[in-house]
Design an enzyme around this catalytic site. Sequence first.
Site, PDB file in Angstrom:
ATOM      1  N   LYS A   5       0.828  -1.213   0.000  1.00  0.00           N
ATOM      2  CA  LYS A   5       0.000   0.000   0.000  1.00  0.00           C
ATOM      3  C   LYS A   5       0.865   1.266   0.000  1.00  0.00           C
ATOM      4  O   LYS A   5       0.624   2.186  -0.768  1.00  0.00           O
ATOM      5  CB  LYS A   5      -0.942   0.013   1.219  1.00  0.00           C
ATOM      6  N   ARG A  61     -10.004   0.560   9.064  1.00  0.00           N
ATOM      7  CA  ARG A  61      -9.703  -0.849   9.341  1.00  0.00           C
ATOM      8  C   ARG A  61     -10.852  -1.554  10.040  1.00  0.00           C
ATOM      9  O   ARG A  61     -10.766  -2.760  10.283  1.00  0.00           O
ATOM     10  CB  ARG A  61      -8.450  -0.944  10.219  1.00  0.00           C
ATOM     11  N   ARG A  80      11.233  -6.365   5.306  1.00  0.00           N
ATOM     12  CA  ARG A  80      11.107  -4.944   5.653  1.00  0.00           C
ATOM     13  C   ARG A  80      11.593  -4.695   7.080  1.00  0.00           C
ATOM     14  O   ARG A  80      12.172  -3.653   7.377  1.00  0.00           O
ATOM     15  CB  ARG A  80       9.648  -4.498   5.479  1.00  0.00           C
ATOM     16  N   ARG A 138      11.603  -1.698  11.809  1.00  0.00           N
ATOM     17  CA  ARG A 138      10.277  -1.627  12.431  1.00  0.00           C
ATOM     18  C   ARG A 138      10.050  -2.827  13.335  1.00  0.00           C
ATOM     19  O   ARG A 138      10.122  -3.969  12.873  1.00  0.00           O
ATOM     20  CB  ARG A 138       9.201  -1.610  11.340  1.00  0.00           C
ATOM     21  N   ARG A 144      -1.094  -9.500  13.286  1.00  0.00           N
ATOM     22  CA  ARG A 144      -1.560  -8.414  12.413  1.00  0.00           C
ATOM     23  C   ARG A 144      -2.393  -8.970  11.261  1.00  0.00           C
ATOM     24  O   ARG A 144      -3.410  -8.382  10.892  1.00  0.00           O
ATOM     25  CB  ARG A 144      -0.353  -7.623  11.879  1.00  0.00           C
TER      26      ARG A 144
HETATM   27  P1  AMP Z   1       0.420  -0.048   9.375  1.00  0.00           P
HETATM   28  O1  AMP Z   1       1.610   0.840   9.236  1.00  0.00           O
HETATM   29  O2  AMP Z   1      -0.777   0.451   8.592  1.00  0.00           O
HETATM   30  O3  AMP Z   1       0.723  -1.496   9.108  1.00  0.00           O
HETATM   31  O4  AMP Z   1      -0.029   0.034  10.900  1.00  0.00           O
HETATM   32  C1  AMP Z   1       0.821  -0.376  11.945  1.00  0.00           C
HETATM   33  C2  AMP Z   1       0.010  -0.573  13.206  1.00  0.00           C
HETATM   34  O5  AMP Z   1      -0.613   0.670  13.588  1.00  0.00           O
HETATM   35  C3  AMP Z   1      -1.143  -1.560  13.097  1.00  0.00           C
HETATM   36  O6  AMP Z   1      -0.724  -2.893  13.311  1.00  0.00           O
HETATM   37  C4  AMP Z   1      -2.074  -1.064  14.206  1.00  0.00           C
HETATM   38  O7  AMP Z   1      -1.600  -1.452  15.477  1.00  0.00           O
HETATM   39  C5  AMP Z   1      -1.918   0.442  14.118  1.00  0.00           C
HETATM   40  N1  AMP Z   1      -2.889   1.045  13.174  1.00  0.00           N
HETATM   41  C6  AMP Z   1      -2.615   1.708  12.011  1.00  0.00           C
HETATM   42  N2  AMP Z   1      -3.735   2.135  11.416  1.00  0.00           N
HETATM   43  C7  AMP Z   1      -4.767   1.718  12.206  1.00  0.00           C
HETATM   44  C8  AMP Z   1      -6.180   1.826  12.117  1.00  0.00           C
HETATM   45  N3  AMP Z   1      -6.775   2.437  11.082  1.00  0.00           N
HETATM   46  N4  AMP Z   1      -6.924   1.294  13.127  1.00  0.00           N
HETATM   47  C9  AMP Z   1      -6.349   0.695  14.165  1.00  0.00           C
HETATM   48  N5  AMP Z   1      -5.013   0.525  14.311  1.00  0.00           N
HETATM   49  C10 AMP Z   1      -4.230   1.035  13.339  1.00  0.00           C
END
Ligand code: AMP
Length: 190
Positions: A14, A89, A128, A134, A146
Amino acid sequence: MLNIVLFGPPGAGKGTQADFLIKNYNLIHLSTGDILRSEIKEGTTLGLEAKKLMNNGLLVPDDVVIGMIKSQLEKNPTSNGFIFDGFPRTQKQAKELDKLLNKKSTSISVMLSLKVDDQELIKRLLKRGIDSGRADDQNENIITNRINEYNIKTTPLKDYYRLQNKLHEINGIGSVSEIANKLNQIIDNL
Ligand code: AMP
């Protein structure tokens, strides 16, 4: 306005595709994951709370991410449109996003959903993790959590947008430019 929900499991690509789309269509990129990571870096209370959940691969509460998106939308009143990456989400987030956009007299134009199988996701995320450092990309149990959160709480959103005829599914395996071309074609045909 062109408002895109860029959708898919963690590791689907993404962020990579968002980089192309923001340039091609002059959009603002709103990634809740990126915003949360910058809160953690700055050591804010919100960041400290979110970090515990993120490091276990669990979603942070809806109200937290909805508040973040609300303030970003308010900060950018004259944008051409937005790319929502990693948001919404949950059903609640999707409904609140509709309300926020409605207040701006606009709506989601399209959901672009990238499809990648779990084996490939795990491989990409572990790589990654090495490249970026990360924490949530470095441990296979966290990655599995996740993916589970995605499968249980997030995939139902495809139906939410399908019912509005906004869902487009794209194979997320292939070269970056091949996938970018497919996304461009869908948007240009809207
Ligand atoms: P991402 O970078 O989108 O993979 O997000 C990393 C982490 O941030 C996720 O595993 C969640 O813990 C949190 N997170 C990011 N976006 C959301 C969202 N829209 N709703 C809830 N948690 C989120």
